[in-house]
Motif scaffolding. Structure first.
Motif, PDB file in Angstrom:
ATOM      1  N   ALA A   1       0.826  -1.212   0.000  1.00 54.98           N
ATOM      2  CA  ALA A   1       0.000   0.000   0.000  1.00 54.98           C
ATOM      3  C   ALA A   1       0.856   1.255   0.000  1.00 54.98           C
ATOM      4  CB  ALA A   1      -0.924  -0.002   1.222  1.00 54.98           C
TER       5      ALA A   1
ATOM      6  N   SER B   1      -1.803   3.266  -2.172  1.00 51.32           N
ATOM      7  CA  SER B   1      -3.173   2.779  -2.285  1.00 51.32           C
ATOM      8  C   SER B   1      -3.871   2.781  -0.934  1.00 51.32           C
ATOM      9  CB  SER B   1      -3.174   1.356  -2.857  1.00 51.32           C
ATOM     10  OG  SER B   1      -4.444   0.771  -2.744  1.00 51.32           O
TER      11      SER B   1
ATOM     12  N   CYS C   1      -5.546  -0.751  -0.254  1.00 47.87           N
ATOM     13  CA  CYS C   1      -4.590  -1.750   0.235  1.00 47.87           C
ATOM     14  C   CYS C   1      -4.187  -1.453   1.674  1.00 47.87           C
ATOM     15  CB  CYS C   1      -3.353  -1.805  -0.652  1.00 47.87           C
ATOM     16  SG  CYS C   1      -3.603  -2.623  -2.235  1.00 47.87           S
TER      17      CYS C   1
END
Length: 115
Positions: A72, A77, A80
């Motif tokens: 992530a 992200s 994530c």
């Protein structure tokens, strides 16, 4: 004594993940919805105990959940990150309550105790 340390370690991981989750200001509804989702891996026990233990352990080791957090960060992200934090919190919660990684001999035989 050692068992108590493992329970405390689980509590610290759970609290740390909740804190970091709050820093991102992610939805608490999603947290509550997904906190038990790694336990779906128990369905693999319907195949047999060996497969069940391997699948369960895959979803209940810090290695994979922390890899998700690192991924992530790398991908930038939020989705994530949210999944990784909730996943790691789940594992910490399990350790707090004495649920450990499973041995292939029995679902109730874990590295922490016999459940």
């Amino acid at each position: 004594m050692v068992k108590n340390f493992l329970h405390i370690e689980g509590l610290m991981v759970l609290l740390a993940m909740i804190y970091v989750y709050s820093l991102f200001e992610f939805s608490w509804w999603i947290f509550l919805l997904l906190i038990l989702s790694p336990d779906v891996s128990m369905l693999a026990y319907s195949i047999d105990e060996r497969v069940g233990a391997k699948v369960y352990n895959f979803f209940h080791t810090y290695t994979m959940s922390i890899f998700m957090i690192l991924l992530a960060v790398f991908l930038k992200s939020d989705a994530c990150m949210m999944i990784g934090l909730i996943w790691t919190a789940h594992i910490g919660m399990d350790r707090l309550f004495g649920y450990g990684l499973k041995y292939t001999s029995s679902f109730k035989a874990t590295h922490l105790q016999k459940v």
